[in-house]
Write a protein that holds these residues in place. Structure first.
Motif, PDB file in Angstrom:
ATOM      1  N   ALA A 110       0.841  -1.199   0.000  1.00  0.00           N
ATOM      2  CA  ALA A 110       0.000   0.000   0.000  1.00  0.00           C
ATOM      3  C   ALA A 110       0.877   1.249   0.000  1.00  0.00           C
ATOM      4  CB  ALA A 110      -0.914  -0.011   1.223  1.00  0.00           C
ATOM      5  N   VAL A 150       2.490   1.774  -3.353  1.00  0.00           N
ATOM      6  CA  VAL A 150       1.550   2.344  -4.331  1.00  0.00           C
ATOM      7  C   VAL A 150       1.404   3.841  -4.078  1.00  0.00           C
ATOM      8  CG1 VAL A 150      -0.875   2.371  -5.019  1.00  0.00           C
ATOM      9  CG2 VAL A 150       0.310   0.199  -4.750  1.00  0.00           C
ATOM     10  N   MET A 151       1.317   4.221  -2.813  1.00  0.00           N
ATOM     11  CA  MET A 151       1.152   5.644  -2.497  1.00  0.00           C
ATOM     12  C   MET A 151       2.403   6.442  -2.877  1.00  0.00           C
ATOM     13  SD  MET A 151      -0.790   4.959   1.056  1.00  0.00           S
ATOM     14  CE  MET A 151      -1.038   6.534   1.775  1.00  0.00           C
ATOM     15  N   MET A 158       2.368   6.915  -6.498  1.00  0.00           N
ATOM     16  CA  MET A 158       1.444   7.992  -6.848  1.00  0.00           C
ATOM     17  C   MET A 158       2.118   9.349  -6.606  1.00  0.00           C
ATOM     18  SD  MET A 158      -1.584   6.914  -7.897  1.00  0.00           S
ATOM     19  CE  MET A 158      -2.875   8.083  -7.486  1.00  0.00           C
ATOM     20  N   ALA A 198       1.983  10.555 -10.115  1.00  0.00           N
ATOM     21  CA  ALA A 198       0.726  11.270 -10.288  1.00  0.00           C
ATOM     22  C   ALA A 198       0.705  12.596  -9.530  1.00  0.00           C
ATOM     23  CB  ALA A 198      -0.440  10.389  -9.833  1.00  0.00           C
ATOM     24  N   GLY A 199       1.821  12.951  -8.910  1.00  0.00           N
ATOM     25  CA  GLY A 199       1.901  14.269  -8.276  1.00  0.00           C
ATOM     26  C   GLY A 199       1.081  14.424  -7.018  1.00  0.00           C
ATOM     27  N   THR A 200       0.733  13.342  -6.348  1.00  0.00           N
ATOM     28  CA  THR A 200      -0.003  13.466  -5.087  1.00  0.00           C
ATOM     29  C   THR A 200       0.953  13.821  -3.955  1.00  0.00           C
ATOM     30  OG1 THR A 200       0.303  11.120  -4.642  1.00  0.00           O
ATOM     31  CG2 THR A 200      -1.694  11.742  -5.807  1.00  0.00           C
ATOM     32  N   SER A 201       0.412  14.038  -2.768  1.00  0.00           N
ATOM     33  CA  SER A 201       1.255  14.452  -1.630  1.00  0.00           C
ATOM     34  C   SER A 201       1.008  13.606  -0.404  1.00  0.00           C
ATOM     35  CB  SER A 201       0.974  15.912  -1.271  1.00  0.00           C
ATOM     36  OG  SER A 201       1.241  16.726  -2.350  1.00  0.00           O
ATOM     37  N   PHE A 202       0.944  12.291  -0.589  1.00  0.00           N
ATOM     38  CA  PHE A 202       0.714  11.449   0.584  1.00  0.00           C
ATOM     39  C   PHE A 202       1.813  11.619   1.625  1.00  0.00           C
ATOM     40  CE2 PHE A 202      -1.639   8.750  -2.552  1.00  0.00           C
ATOM     41  CZ  PHE A 202      -2.880   8.919  -1.975  1.00  0.00           C
ATOM     42  N   THR A 239       0.394  19.821  -3.534  1.00  0.00           N
ATOM     43  CA  THR A 239      -0.568  20.358  -2.577  1.00  0.00           C
ATOM     44  C   THR A 239      -0.051  20.297  -1.160  1.00  0.00           C
ATOM     45  OG1 THR A 239      -1.573  18.189  -2.553  1.00  0.00           O
ATOM     46  CG2 THR A 239      -2.621  19.865  -3.908  1.00  0.00           C
ATOM     47  N   GLY A 280       0.472  18.703   2.676  1.00  0.00           N
ATOM     48  CA  GLY A 280      -0.510  18.172   3.617  1.00  0.00           C
ATOM     49  C   GLY A 280      -0.322  16.697   3.910  1.00  0.00           C
ATOM     50  N   GLY A 281       0.716  16.104   3.333  1.00  0.00           N
ATOM     51  CA  GLY A 281       0.977  14.686   3.609  1.00  0.00           C
ATOM     52  C   GLY A 281       1.830  14.512   4.846  1.00  0.00           C
ATOM     53  N   SER A 282       2.206  13.277   5.103  1.00  0.00           N
ATOM     54  CA  SER A 282       2.938  12.978   6.329  1.00  0.00           C
ATOM     55  C   SER A 282       4.140  12.090   6.035  1.00  0.00           C
ATOM     56  CB  SER A 282       2.008  12.275   7.315  1.00  0.00           C
ATOM     57  OG  SER A 282       2.771  11.701   8.348  1.00  0.00           O
TER      58      SER A 282
END
Lengths: 605, 196
Positions: free
Chosen positions: A250, A253-254, A257, A261-265, A281, A283-285
């Motif tokens: 998991a 995968v994050m 991403m 995919a430019g996310t901010s997990f 963005t 706000g992730g950790s």
């Protein structure tokens, strides 16, 4: 009493079964071509050997990476002799290693040793080859799944290996791939994540297979409390792999991403990269990654050590000619150890600022988990007492394992307490500690296991003299490698220094040890040559032996060596516990699990 | 020696290999989605602002899709029950219905995704959307896996019905257990992402 009844009921049924099926098995055996027999095989023994050989090759490769690093640490900034020129300008211009390449070596040494070396050898290799034989099964429960597991591992290994040749080189954020560093890293990190997903798939398929095989395919009469300790260790290991790896998947995968995919997990707000605000963005950790990673990686430590404990248990019982001391205690300890390993992960994170409450909890669980480890080690030590020890090559390795694993475990205690960990975290002390567990510990046991089961796999013994040279050379040099690291770490030397720590004045007193360690590491490399030669030579030219050259008791020694397709000429039935050595009144000093009761055996109470 | 307990149950464990295997696989899947749900909780708790699902996503479509998936679980059970009652014709019908409903779910999901992209909602727009796309995307991959398995069982794999009825029924049961799990994941995903 319950055991006896199952034996009697199940045995006739299995016998009736076996006769008609025997003819069956022979049929299938003949029409397999070369590719299906040796490459795309579904036979657990071939897959086990494939796993073991691939694992050994990756161990060698990971070791070579480390030997390169040791040059840079001992002689920072000097060109690497002999092979320096071949590494290419993007890695080592003029033979002088670049910091980026040093980081790649560090990250990939860890990844390869853990995920592509030790685990495939200990679980994929020994588990696949020995476990079905030890429980008297014809094969694994799902042979095709077993093949898929090996090839998924193989693809994962190829992806990891190939990542050295993409622009920017392999992953360089440590084997832990901590975010946000890993999110900014070069393409190699993406390859690392993809490779890990293949490896996780492989271990998922493998662990399902091991658990089903152990629970379902035990020979008649082989109740759980008659299983050899090795089988118990593998069973618990399989549960760890089954349940601990998915959270890393998991997390992988994050992170994928985050990278694609430019996310901010795993990216907090307000990051600056290369003098510019990072476009995300936020706000992730970053702690989330560490939690998910260590939720796998701590049980992974036990995945590395439990099969080794299992192997050592087998070898010690066989070579002391005594039952393993406290079999039930060993079994309960190993199960408890497996369970506890899921609730200690954050002791890797005392310095992250996750809070003192969390630290207190995890240091308590860490102290608790040391109890079953000590119980197991003590039981193995006590087994030696009063035994008539045969100092065979496997036994030398098993005997070396005990104190080495002991040092590894004891040096872990200060790290498990959050106060001393503040001083020791990220120093060479940590490296010394976990290498004592995994290298002089697990690897010693695995080498012992290779010498021990080699006759079963090939029908020939490995050369005794070369084995002894391999053992003594490795045992001495490996201690010269890791013991000084504990000293360096206690002095406060950081573990990730490209120049070996030269830039810090506080390291001045222990800096000379760098050269000692490096030389010892290269000597250790040299002492693997007798093993490699011995291994390949003995396949064809080793001394021929019968099915049970060590006079052992467990069921695998009842099969011919090497075992044919389907393993046993007649379906085995277990009549007693796994370690019936030196039974008073018996004709020989060992009673095999599959031997029917005779007059020579004293009557059961 | 052939591998025992492929079809018949082992007396002391009461299980056949496939059933134990699929349950272990599902245990592993629980850990996979469990990690994602835990991450969701953690990310949401530490977020400065977090939109309500109802304000972003199309709840009626989501509800419709939930009904579709629950329906597909029912048809899956019917397919298995038909085999148990030795009615192969009905089995094919119910399994085809299951596959049809799964594809319908994917089409609706496709429209939902498309709509999100149209109004500029991408995985990189916010952490909420990031976890929405990651979790539903991973779930969609599981749906595709189920469709592949069920299609295999409907066409080439169903030849086994003529050679070994019991083993084929076991396979359908295992596929069914997996399918109910995928359904169950959605039953958690829907309220968590759409309603809360």
């Amino acid at each position: 009493m319950a055991d006896v009844t199952t034996t009697e009921q199940a045995a006739p049924a299995a016998d009736a079964h076996g006769h008609e099926e025997h003819a069956h098995g022979d049929h299938g055996h003949h029409d397999l071509g070369f590719w299906q027999t040796y490459v795309f095989s579904v036979d657990h023994k071939v897959i086990g050997i494939q796993y073991a050989v691939t694992g050994l090759l990756f161990l060698l490769f990971g070791f070579v990476l480390m030997m390169l690093m040791r040059w840079q640490i001992a002689y920072p900034g000097e060109p690497i002799p002999l092979i320096g020129e071949w590494l290419g300008d993007e890695r080592a211009p003029g033979g002088i290693m670049l910091p980026e390449f040093y980081n790649q070596l560090g990250a990939m040494h860890g990844t390869i040793m853990v995920f592509l070396g030790v685990v495939p050898l200990a679980v994929g290799g020994f588990g696949n080859f020995v476990l079905p034989l030890q429980i008297g099964a014809p094969d694994m429960a799902f042979p095709k799944l077993n093949m898929a597991s090996y090839w998924s591992f193989f693809v994962g290994g190829v992806v990891m290996f190939a990542s050295f040749f993409v622009p920017g080189g392999a992953a360089n954020s440590g084997w832990t791939s901590y975010a946000p560093l890993s999110v900014f890293a070069t393409t190699g990190q993406t390859m690392w994540l993809v490779g890990m997903i293949f490896l996780i798939t492989s271990s998922l398929l493998g662990s399902v297979n091991f658990i089903v095989t152990t629970i379902q395919l035990r020979a008649p009469g082989l109740s759980f409390m008659r299983l050899p300790f090795f089988v118990w260790a593998q069973l618990v290991t399989a549960f760890l792999l089954l349940l601990a790896f998915p959270p890393l998947e998991a997390a992988g995968v994050m992170q994928l991403m985050d990278r694609v995919a430019g996310t901010s997990f795993f990216l907090p707000s307000g990051l600056v990269y290369a003098d510019a605000p990072w476009e995300a963005t936020g706000g992730g950790s970053v702690l989330l990654w560490q939690h998910l990673f260590w939720f796998l990686a701590h049980p992974e430590v036990y995945v590395l050590i439990l099969p080794a404990l299992g192997i050592v248990g087998e070898i010690i019982a066989n070579n002391t000619r005594k039952p393993v001391w406290g079999y039930r205690v060993l079994v309960y300890s190993v199960v408890f150890l497996g369970f506890m390993s899921f609730v200690v992960w954050a002791h890797h994170m005392f310095l992250t600022g996750m809070g003192t409450t969390m630290s207190s909890f995890f240091q308590t669980t860490t102290m608790i988990i040391s109890i079953p480890s000590v119980v197991i080690l003590s039981a193995l030590f006590i087994t030696l007492y009063g035994g008539s020890i045969r100092f065979t090559v496997p036994m030398l390795f098993a005997l070396a394992f005990l104190p080495m694993f002991g040092i590894g475990g004891l040096t872990g205690l200060p790290l498990g307490l959050s106060a001393p960990d503040i001083h020791l975290h990220d120093t060479y002390y940590v490296i010394g500690h976990f290498h004592y567990v995994v290298a002089p510990g697990t690897l010693m046991a695995l080498f012992g296991g290779i010498y021990y089961w080699f006759p079963k796999a090939t029908g020939r013994k490995m050369n005794d003299f070369l084995g002894r040279v391999h053992f003594w050379g490795s045992f001495i040099s490996i201690n010269v490698v890791f013991m000084p690291m504990l000293i360096q770490g206690l002095a406060g030397m950081n573990r990730r220094m490209y120049d070996g720590g030269e830039q810090y004045l506080m390291n001045a007193d222990v800096l000379w040890l760098n050269e000692v360690i490096s030389i010892a590491a290269w000597v250790l490399g040299l002492f693997q040559l007798p093993f490699i030669y011995n291994f390949f030579r003995s396949i064809k030219h080793g001394e021929k032996v019968d099915g049970n050259p060590w006079q052992a008791t467990t069921i695998e020694w009842q099969a011919p060596s090497p075992p044919p397709h389907g393993n046993f000429s007649a379906p085995p039935v277990a009549h007693r516990g796994p370690y019936e050595y030196s039974v008073p009144g018996a004709a020989r000093d060992f009673l095999m699990q599959g031997e029917p009761d005779t007059a020579a055996e004293p009557a059961k109470v | 020696m052939d591998i025992p307990y492929i079809v018949e149950e082992r007396a002391d464990t009461g299980l056949n290999n496939v059933k134990l295997g699929i349950w272990l696989f599902l245990a592993s899947e629980v850990m996979l989605f469990g990690a994602l749900f835990s991450s969701y909780v953690l990310l949401r708790l530490m977020a400065v602002e977090w939109p309500f699902g109802v304000d972003v996503l199309n709840v009626p479509l989501g509800t419709f899709n939930t009904a579709v998936l629950i329906g597909s679980s029912v048809t899956m059970v019917m397919a298995y029950a038909s085999l148990k009652m030795d009615d192969f014709g009905r089995f094919r019908m119910w399994l085809a219905a299951t596959i049809g409903l799964s594809l319908l779910f994917m089409v609706v999901k496709g429209f939902e995704y498309n709509h999100e992209f149209d109004i500029g909602n991408f995985p990189w727009t916010s952490t909420y959307l990031a976890i929405y796309f990651t979790m539903t995307g991973l779930h969609a991959l599981h749906i595709i896996g189920g469709v592949v398995v069920n299609t295999y069982l409907l066409f080439p794999g169903s030849k086994m019905w003529t050679t070994n009825k019991a083993q084929f029924t076991n396979r359908v049961e295992a596929a069914g257990l997996y399918w109910h799990f995928v359904d169950l994941v959605w039953i958690f995903l829907f309220p968590v992402l759409y309603l809360l």
